[in-house]
Write an enzyme that holds these catalytic residues in place. Structure first.
Site, PDB file in Angstrom:
ATOM      1  N   GLY A 139       0.842  -1.229   0.084  1.00  0.00           N
ATOM      2  CA  GLY A 139      -0.091   0.109  -0.023  1.00  0.00           C
ATOM      3  C   GLY A 139       0.963   1.294  -0.013  1.00  0.00           C
ATOM      4  O   GLY A 139       1.923   1.244   0.253  1.00  0.00           O
TER       5      GLY A 139
ATOM      6  N   ASP B  42       0.118  -3.191   7.632  1.00  0.00           N
ATOM      7  CA  ASP B  42      -0.338  -2.045   8.347  1.00  0.00           C
ATOM      8  C   ASP B  42      -1.498  -2.177   9.638  1.00  0.00           C
ATOM      9  O   ASP B  42      -2.258  -1.432  10.062  1.00  0.00           O
ATOM     10  CB  ASP B  42      -0.935  -0.859   7.473  1.00  0.00           C
ATOM     11  CG  ASP B  42      -2.004  -1.611   6.649  1.00  0.00           C
ATOM     12  OD1 ASP B  42      -2.571  -2.582   6.737  1.00  0.00           O
ATOM     13  OD2 ASP B  42      -2.479  -0.540   5.790  1.00  0.00           O
TER      14      ASP B  42
ATOM     15  N   ARG C   6      -2.600   8.686   3.089  1.00  0.00           N
ATOM     16  CA  ARG C   6      -3.188   9.568   4.125  1.00  0.00           C
ATOM     17  C   ARG C   6      -2.225   9.668   5.416  1.00  0.00           C
ATOM     18  O   ARG C   6      -2.557  10.671   6.234  1.00  0.00           O
ATOM     19  CB  ARG C   6      -4.434   8.728   4.715  1.00  0.00           C
ATOM     20  CG  ARG C   6      -5.680   9.132   3.828  1.00  0.00           C
ATOM     21  CD  ARG C   6      -6.869   8.044   4.181  1.00  0.00           C
ATOM     22  NE  ARG C   6      -6.812   6.765   3.741  1.00  0.00           N
ATOM     23  CZ  ARG C   6      -7.584   5.956   4.293  1.00  0.00           C
ATOM     24  NH1 ARG C   6      -8.449   5.886   5.228  1.00  0.00           N
ATOM     25  NH2 ARG C   6      -7.506   4.514   3.904  1.00  0.00           N
TER      26      ARG C   6
ATOM     27  N   ARG D 262      47.106  25.978  42.871  1.00  0.00           N
ATOM     28  CA  ARG D 262      45.965  26.992  43.223  1.00  0.00           C
ATOM     29  C   ARG D 262      47.169  28.145  43.084  1.00  0.00           C
ATOM     30  O   ARG D 262      47.934  28.234  43.806  1.00  0.00           O
ATOM     31  CB  ARG D 262      45.295  26.707  44.471  1.00  0.00           C
ATOM     32  CG  ARG D 262      44.227  27.603  44.438  1.00  0.00           C
ATOM     33  CD  ARG D 262      43.624  27.276  45.858  1.00  0.00           C
ATOM     34  NE  ARG D 262      42.746  26.203  45.931  1.00  0.00           N
ATOM     35  CZ  ARG D 262      42.483  25.825  47.146  1.00  0.00           C
ATOM     36  NH1 ARG D 262      42.873  26.224  48.472  1.00  0.00           N
ATOM     37  NH2 ARG D 262      41.677  24.614  47.212  1.00  0.00           N
TER      38      ARG D 262
ATOM     39  N   LYS E 190       4.628   4.129   4.739  1.00  0.00           N
ATOM     40  CA  LYS E 190       3.659   3.720   6.084  1.00  0.00           C
ATOM     41  C   LYS E 190       4.046   2.531   6.941  1.00  0.00           C
ATOM     42  O   LYS E 190       4.111   2.805   7.891  1.00  0.00           O
ATOM     43  CB  LYS E 190       2.223   3.254   5.662  1.00  0.00           C
ATOM     44  CG  LYS E 190       1.257   3.347   6.622  1.00  0.00           C
ATOM     45  CD  LYS E 190      -0.356   3.340   6.485  1.00  0.00           C
ATOM     46  CE  LYS E 190      -0.796   1.919   5.598  1.00  0.00           C
ATOM     47  NZ  LYS E 190      -2.100   1.986   5.441  1.00  0.00           N
TER      48      LYS E 190
HETATM   49  C1  UD1 Z   1      -9.472  -4.590   2.530  1.00  0.00           C
HETATM   50  C2  UD1 Z   1     -10.744  -5.546   2.115  1.00  0.00           C
HETATM   51  C3  UD1 Z   1     -11.834  -5.374   3.075  1.00  0.00           C
HETATM   52  C4  UD1 Z   1     -11.249  -5.447   4.586  1.00  0.00           C
HETATM   53  C5  UD1 Z   1     -10.483  -4.385   4.879  1.00  0.00           C
HETATM   54  C6  UD1 Z   1      -9.768  -4.585   6.024  1.00  0.00           C
HETATM   55  C7  UD1 Z   1     -10.353  -6.440  -0.092  1.00  0.00           C
HETATM   56  C8  UD1 Z   1     -10.756  -6.400  -1.556  1.00  0.00           C
HETATM   57  N1  UD1 Z   1     -10.889  -5.794   0.770  1.00  0.00           N
HETATM   58  O1  UD1 Z   1     -10.212  -3.510   2.050  1.00  0.00           O
HETATM   59  O2  UD1 Z   1     -12.808  -6.516   2.662  1.00  0.00           O
HETATM   60  O3  UD1 Z   1     -12.720  -4.929   5.347  1.00  0.00           O
HETATM   61  O4  UD1 Z   1      -9.351  -4.697   4.030  1.00  0.00           O
HETATM   62  O5  UD1 Z   1      -8.856  -3.466   6.489  1.00  0.00           O
HETATM   63  O6  UD1 Z   1      -9.328  -7.030   0.223  1.00  0.00           O
HETATM   64  N2  UD1 Z   1      -2.480  -4.148  -0.924  1.00  0.00           N
HETATM   65  C9  UD1 Z   1      -1.384  -4.647  -1.488  1.00  0.00           C
HETATM   66  N3  UD1 Z   1      -1.392  -4.723  -2.806  1.00  0.00           N
HETATM   67  C10 UD1 Z   1      -2.614  -4.304  -3.554  1.00  0.00           C
HETATM   68  C11 UD1 Z   1      -3.645  -3.674  -2.717  1.00  0.00           C
HETATM   69  C12 UD1 Z   1      -3.472  -3.588  -1.334  1.00  0.00           C
HETATM   70  O7  UD1 Z   1      -0.455  -5.098  -0.910  1.00  0.00           O
HETATM   71  O8  UD1 Z   1      -2.600  -4.129  -4.812  1.00  0.00           O
HETATM   72  C13 UD1 Z   1      -2.271  -4.185   0.791  1.00  0.00           C
HETATM   73  C14 UD1 Z   1      -2.508  -2.975   1.564  1.00  0.00           C
HETATM   74  O9  UD1 Z   1      -0.910  -2.617   1.644  1.00  0.00           O
HETATM   75  C15 UD1 Z   1      -2.916  -2.984   2.617  1.00  0.00           C
HETATM   76  C16 UD1 Z   1      -4.065  -4.419   2.322  1.00  0.00           C
HETATM   77  O10 UD1 Z   1      -3.565  -4.881   1.183  1.00  0.00           O
HETATM   78  O11 UD1 Z   1      -2.036  -3.307   3.791  1.00  0.00           O
HETATM   79  C17 UD1 Z   1      -5.444  -3.862   2.166  1.00  0.00           C
HETATM   80  O12 UD1 Z   1      -5.482  -3.169   1.005  1.00  0.00           O
HETATM   81  P1  UD1 Z   1      -6.684  -1.642   1.064  1.00  0.00           P
HETATM   82  O13 UD1 Z   1      -6.593  -1.128  -0.243  1.00  0.00           O
HETATM   83  O14 UD1 Z   1      -6.323  -1.000   2.117  1.00  0.00           O
HETATM   84  O15 UD1 Z   1      -7.553  -2.513   1.164  1.00  0.00           O
HETATM   85  P2  UD1 Z   1      -9.202  -1.950   1.933  1.00  0.00           P
HETATM   86  O16 UD1 Z   1      -9.912  -1.304   0.799  1.00  0.00           O
HETATM   87  O17 UD1 Z   1      -9.089  -1.378   2.938  1.00  0.00           O
HETATM   88 CA    CA Z   2      -7.219  -0.447   4.485  1.00  0.00          CA
END
Ligand code: UD1
Ligand code: CA
Length: 456
Positions: A11, A102, A15, A438, A22
């Site tokens: 990720g 994270d 934010r 001294r 991160k």
């Molecule tokens: C994801 C879940 C969601 C869950 C939430 C919990 C999916 C589709 N959704 O959503 O159901 O409630 O996490 O926090 O899985 N990442 C990668 N490569 C990518 C995309 C993401 O390594 O291509 C990693 C990110 O670094 C992160 C994690 O996967 O640590 C979750 O990705 P994020 O995009 O935050 O998913 P959410 O939309 O939060």
């Molecule tokens: Ca997330």
């Protein structure tokens, strides 16, 4: 059965508004990702893999370890895509545990209960009920309460948005099945991403009875997306450590105001006042008392020793019955034996001080060996550095160093020697004698103070 832990950490963390990736932001003095790696080690997987993103070399370089497999996800096309990238690298793995870089506070026991479900199912999911489920994927169940699928916030209907049980993202899956289901996942959704969560519906279609496991507390599965969430988990972490300390017999003046960044070992009846920070490996023996605003980094404190307010100790050992501070600074490679007193505005570096010696006010003692029952007067300085090299000062047992003495190292003060106040000592001084350097004091008779000129 071979178990592989797979940590998703590709990720961007926009934010956080930070130059630092991160997962390298620290919680309790340690990168977020390190917490996850260390927790996965506690369950003894056969391998641990980390998926990092483009530009995440900093992460890889920072956390490199022999037991870690680094897998790059060049394009960020979703959580399902991330896992697909990893599969070819997971040699000999039969079970995959999916974690997030994270989500730092996930606990070993929760992971153990998740994995134990794989005996009876091909997929176990960590879910939790949240008062405010906004943003998370929702767990959809049928009339018989069986999980049927996960729907992402952005794809959910108004009714589905009311579901309070959410997907934490953390799951354990049998590898063959994971591979089969992922090959069928597409990106026809609101975010055009390959969702890992879509494997749930595919598993259900294959007749898998999905097991849901819940964490001990919500914080275990909370992710860090911004600095506010980071601060929340930081406080939660220390509050938990504080509770553990109190349970083990430590008195804390305020359990909400202590930070334990690392390992803290404590004996019985230890007292810790407000705003104390410990870092690295710290041990406090029975009866130790730590005053307010003290910072302790990698140090061992002996029985009944008191560290008074605002003292800073790093990489040092302090014996028993000592009194340190207030406002004392013990720097690396300092060893104090028993019953040593170190008072305000005293700095000690790379020195040994033997039993019962006192350095009570405004001194610098560096590269020195101080015997037992020595008294070092206020303002004494060991001049250990000539601008290029450092030299040692040796002070024998029972020596008495008068106030405001400079000891020009290398120099040895004999046992039982007395040094007159204000001396600059450049040569070794004999035992049991008074040595002083001294200028003679003199007075001028009939001397008149200057007076201001009268204005014209
Ligand atoms: C994801 C879940 C969601 C869950 C939430 C919990 C999916 C589709 N959704 O959503 O159901 O409630 O996490 O926090 O899985 N990442 C990668 N490569 C990518 C995309 C993401 O390594 O291509 C990693 C990110 O670094 C992160 C994690 O996967 O640590 C979750 O990705 P994020 O995009 O935050 O998913 P959410 O939309 O939060
Ligand atoms: Ca997330």
């Amino acid at each position: 059965m071979h178990l592989g832990a797979l940590i998703l950490a590709a990720g961007e963390g926009t934010r956080m508004r930070s130059k630092l990736p991160k997962v390298l932001h620290s919680l309790a003095g340690k990168p977020l990702l390190s917490h996850v790696i260390e927790t996965s080690r506690t369950i003894n997987p056969d391998e641990i893999s980390v998926i990092y993103g483009h530009g995440g070399e900093a992460v890889k370089n920072h956390l490199a370890a022999d037991d870690l497999n680094w897998i790059e996800q060049k394009e960020r096309l979703g959580t399902g895509h991330a896992v697909i990238q990893a599969l070819p690298h997971l040699q000999q793995v039969d079970q995959v545990l999916i974690l997030y870089g994270d989500v730092p506070l996930i606990s070993g026991p929760t992971l153990v209960s998740l994995l134990s479900c794989l005996h009876s199912s091909d997929l176990a999911l960590l879910t939790v009920d949240l008062q405010d489920p906004t943003g998370y994927g929702r767990i959809v169940r049928d009339r018989d309460d069986r999980i049927t699928r996960i729907v992402e916030q952005k794809d959910a209907s108004a009714r589905e948005l009311e579901i309070s049980e959410i997907n934490t993202g953390i799951m354990a899956v049998n590898r063959d099945k994971l591979e089969t289901w992922l090959s069928r996942v597409d990106n026809n959704n609101a975010q055009n991403e390959y969702y890992l969560t879509d494997i749930i519906a595919l598993a259900v279609a294959d007749g898998v009875n999905i097991q849901a496991v819940h964490p001990h507390n919500e914080e275990e599965v909370m992710g860090v997306n911004d600095r506010k969430q980071l601060a929340y988990l930081e406080r939660f972490y220390h509050r938990n450590r504080a509770d553990e300390l109190m349970q083990s017999g430590v008195t804390l003046a305020d359990p909400g105001r202590i930070d334990i960044r690392g390992e803290l070992k404590t004996g019985q009846d230890v007292f810790i006042d407000c705003n104390v920070i410990t870092e690295g490996s710290v041990s406090l023996a029975d009866g130790v008392s730590i005053g307010p605003n003290v910072v302790l980094k990698n140090c061992a404190i002996g029985v009944d020793t008191e560290i008074l307010a605002n003292s800073v100790l790093e990489d040092c050992e302090v014996g028993s019955g000592c009194r340190i501070g207030p406002f004392a600074r013990l720097r690396p490679e300092t060893q104090l034996a028993d019953q040593v007193h170190v008072g305000n505005f005293v700095e000690i570096k790379k020195s040994q001080v033997a039993d019962g010696s006192k350095i009570n006010h405004l001194s610098y003692i560096g590269d020195s060996e101080v015997g037992s029952k020595v008294n070092i007067g206020a303002g004494t300085i060991t001049c250990n550095y000539d601008g290029a090299n450092k030299f040692r000062t040796v002070i024998g047992d029972r020596a008495f160093i008068g106030s405001d003495t400079q000891l020009i190292a290398p120099v040895t003060v004999g046992e039982g020697a007395t040094i007159g106040a204000g001396s600059t000592i450049t040569k070794d001084t004999p035992a049991e004698q008074l040595t002083l350097s001294r200028a003679k004091q003199f007075s001028i008779d009939n001397w008149v103070r200057p007076v201001k000129k009268a204005k014209d």
